[in-house]
Design a protein around this motif. Structure first.
Motif, mmCIF file in Angstrom:
data_model
loop_
_atom_site.group_PDB
_atom_site.id
_atom_site.type_symbol
_atom_site.label_atom_id
_atom_site.label_comp_id
_atom_site.label_asym_id
_atom_site.label_seq_id
_atom_site.Cartn_x
_atom_site.Cartn_y
_atom_site.Cartn_z
ATOM 1 N N MET A 244 0.831 -1.210 0.000
ATOM 2 C CA MET A 244 0.000 0.000 0.000
ATOM 3 C C MET A 244 0.862 1.255 0.000
ATOM 4 S SD MET A 244 -2.664 1.297 2.917
ATOM 5 C CE MET A 244 -1.280 1.677 3.994
ATOM 6 N N ALA A 245 1.953 1.239 0.782
ATOM 7 C CA ALA A 245 2.836 2.410 0.832
ATOM 8 C C ALA A 245 3.497 2.629 -0.521
ATOM 9 C CB ALA A 245 3.883 2.202 1.927
ATOM 10 N N ASN A 246 3.917 1.555 -1.177
ATOM 11 C CA ASN A 246 4.536 1.700 -2.492
ATOM 12 C C ASN A 246 3.538 2.249 -3.515
ATOM 13 O OD1 ASN A 246 7.040 0.741 -1.631
ATOM 14 N ND2 ASN A 246 6.469 -1.401 -2.008
ATOM 15 N N GLU A 247 2.304 1.755 -3.443
ATOM 16 C CA GLU A 247 1.284 2.261 -4.368
ATOM 17 C C GLU A 247 1.007 3.737 -4.111
ATOM 18 O OE1 GLU A 247 -2.066 -0.224 -3.849
ATOM 19 O OE2 GLU A 247 -1.157 -1.992 -4.808
ATOM 20 N N LEU A 248 0.934 4.139 -2.826
ATOM 21 C CA LEU A 248 0.719 5.550 -2.509
ATOM 22 C C LEU A 248 1.872 6.405 -2.998
ATOM 23 C CD1 LEU A 248 -0.781 5.339 1.107
ATOM 24 C CD2 LEU A 248 -1.971 5.946 -1.001
ATOM 25 N N GLU A 249 3.110 5.871 -2.825
ATOM 26 C CA GLU A 249 4.266 6.628 -3.296
ATOM 27 C C GLU A 249 4.248 6.782 -4.812
ATOM 28 O OE1 GLU A 249 7.728 8.828 -2.906
ATOM 29 O OE2 GLU A 249 6.215 8.178 -1.453
ATOM 30 N N GLU A 250 3.875 5.700 -5.505
ATOM 31 C CA GLU A 250 3.789 5.796 -6.961
ATOM 32 C C GLU A 250 2.701 6.780 -7.384
ATOM 33 O OE1 GLU A 250 3.181 1.882 -8.395
ATOM 34 O OE2 GLU A 250 5.210 1.162 -7.896
ATOM 35 N N LYS A 251 1.560 6.755 -6.688
ATOM 36 C CA LYS A 251 0.495 7.699 -7.005
ATOM 37 C C LYS A 251 0.930 9.128 -6.720
ATOM 38 C CE LYS A 251 -3.384 4.534 -6.269
ATOM 39 N NZ LYS A 251 -4.599 4.247 -5.449
ATOM 40 N N ARG A 252 1.708 9.306 -5.631
ATOM 41 C CA ARG A 252 2.190 10.644 -5.298
ATOM 42 C C ARG A 252 3.153 11.154 -6.376
ATOM 43 N NH1 ARG A 252 4.020 9.608 -0.627
ATOM 44 N NH2 ARG A 252 2.150 10.193 0.527
ATOM 45 N N LYS A 253 4.039 10.276 -6.848
ATOM 46 C CA LYS A 253 4.969 10.677 -7.912
ATOM 47 C C LYS A 253 4.211 10.982 -9.203
ATOM 48 C CE LYS A 253 8.953 8.076 -6.223
ATOM 49 N NZ LYS A 253 9.914 6.969 -6.509
ATOM 50 N N LEU A 254 3.212 10.111 -9.508
ATOM 51 C CA LEU A 254 2.421 10.340 -10.715
ATOM 52 C C LEU A 254 1.660 11.649 -10.637
ATOM 53 C CD1 LEU A 254 1.424 9.309 -13.435
ATOM 54 C CD2 LEU A 254 -0.365 8.016 -12.212
ATOM 55 N N ALA A 255 1.127 11.930 -9.445
ATOM 56 C CA ALA A 255 0.409 13.192 -9.272
ATOM 57 C C ALA A 255 1.352 14.374 -9.433
ATOM 58 C CB ALA A 255 -0.261 13.222 -7.902
ATOM 59 N N GLY A 256 2.599 14.228 -8.920
ATOM 60 C CA GLY A 256 3.577 15.302 -9.094
ATOM 61 C C GLY A 256 3.929 15.519 -10.552
ATOM 62 N N LEU A 258 2.036 14.760 -13.141
ATOM 63 C CA LEU A 258 0.883 15.356 -13.809
ATOM 64 C C LEU A 258 0.778 16.841 -13.506
ATOM 65 C CD1 LEU A 258 -1.819 12.569 -13.258
ATOM 66 C CD2 LEU A 258 -0.648 13.154 -15.387
ATOM 67 N N ALA A 259 1.065 17.197 -12.237
ATOM 68 C CA ALA A 259 1.009 18.618 -11.878
ATOM 69 C C ALA A 259 2.075 19.406 -12.624
ATOM 70 C CB ALA A 259 1.186 18.779 -10.375
ATOM 71 N N ALA A 260 3.268 18.821 -12.763
ATOM 72 C CA ALA A 260 4.338 19.504 -13.511
ATOM 73 C C ALA A 260 3.965 19.653 -14.974
ATOM 74 C CB ALA A 260 5.643 18.724 -13.360
ATOM 75 N N ILE A 265 2.080 22.931 -19.615
ATOM 76 C CA ILE A 265 1.041 23.194 -20.609
ATOM 77 C C ILE A 265 0.447 24.589 -20.408
ATOM 78 C CG2 ILE A 265 -1.259 22.493 -21.403
ATOM 79 C CD1 ILE A 265 -0.438 19.598 -20.768
ATOM 80 N N ALA A 266 0.227 24.914 -19.108
ATOM 81 C CA ALA A 266 -0.333 26.235 -18.825
ATOM 82 C C ALA A 266 0.608 27.348 -19.249
ATOM 83 C CB ALA A 266 -0.630 26.340 -17.319
ATOM 84 N N LEU A 267 1.924 27.173 -18.996
ATOM 85 C CA LEU A 267 2.909 28.182 -19.422
ATOM 86 C C LEU A 267 2.954 28.301 -20.944
ATOM 87 C CD1 LEU A 267 5.849 27.453 -16.930
ATOM 88 C CD2 LEU A 267 4.315 29.424 -16.934
#
Length: 273
Positions: A244-256, A258-260, A265-267
């Protein structure tokens, strides 16, 4: 209930285990003590009955001759042990005639010959009269003693009665000693169980405490994978936490990422505008 819920799980586990073990030990010990007590009581009953019958077998001839001295010697000889010492459990012994008068008594100074053992207004007088009419030997349980009663018979006729009383104090003393020993043993088992149970509970629950700390750190964004060193349910729980921790970490990296990408894209859109 709040107090119990606030106690640590390690203490509650060790306490419950010790309580179960102690209860089982106390139940087994109580059953053994009760069995031994019944065995001692049965031994006293058989001994009292045997002494009364032995005296009743010898008593008819001297009773017919009105030989009180021989009756007294018979009482003394039979109620002595193999070393000719008085029985430690013996309370008293006596020979009565068919009317309840004393023909011989181990304590002749207290119970003179030819006098009634009990007065007419004594509450025990009816039982004595019933005993004088008995045809067979029997045993009674008294307050602090066991009494063997045997009729003295000659030619099918009751000449009198033999009564032998044995004390139950020694039996009660042995029972009390056994109860104290059982309590000490149960206490020792309880303390040992608490000690061993505490060590086992601490070692068993230590991974759970580590898991709880890691979950708190994970909530703050800090990931610390835990080593899986056991294959039981706790080990499976730790392995599930790591996944679960690894999946959360992967989701956190993916979210980062996507945010980047969205920022880029916005710039780009701003620059194009």
């Amino acid at each position: 209930m709040r107090f119990l819920s606030s106690l640590s799980l390690a203490f509650k586990l060790s306490f419950v285990l010790s309580l179960i073990v102690t209860s089982v030990a106390a139940a087994i010990g109580g059953a053994m003590i009760d069995r031994d007590r019944q065995r001692l009581r049965e031994g006293l009953r058989e001994k009292a009955l045997l002494l009364a019958r032995s005296i009743a077998v010898i008593a008819p001839e001297p009773m017919l001759r009105d030989d009180h001295w021989t009756l007294y010697k018979t009482l003394r000889e039979i109620t002595r042990g193999p070393r000719h010492d008085p029985e430690t459990t013996l309370v008293t012994a006596m020979i009565l005639d068919s009317e309840g008068r004393v023909l011989a008594h181990l304590f002749p100074a207290l119970y003179p010959i030819k006098l009634p053992l009990l007065s007419d207004d004594s509450p025990e007088r009816p039982r004595l009269l019933a005993e004088l009419g008995m045809k067979d030997s029997t045993v009674f349980n008294g307050q602090g003693f066991i009494e063997g009663v045997s009729p003295v018979q000659a030619r099918g006729k009751n000449l009198g009665l033999v009564k032998v009383q044995l004390s139950t104090l020694e039996m009660e003393r042995k029972t009390a000693e056994a109860i104290v020993s059982m309590l000490l043993l149960s206490t020792g088992i309880a303390l040992t169980g608490i000690f061993i149970g505490s060590i086992w509970s601490i070692r068993t629950l230590r991974p759970l405490r580590t898991l709880a700390q890691s979950m708190e750190e994970l909530g703050r964004g800090v990931l610390h994978p835990l080593p899986v060193s056991r294959g039981d349910e706790i080990g499976q729980l730790i392995a599930s936490f790591n996944r679960m921790a690894n999946e959360l970490e992967e989701k956190r990296k993916l979210a980062g990422e996507l945010a980047a990408n969205e920022k880029v894209i916005a710039l780009g859109r701003i620059a194009a505008g």
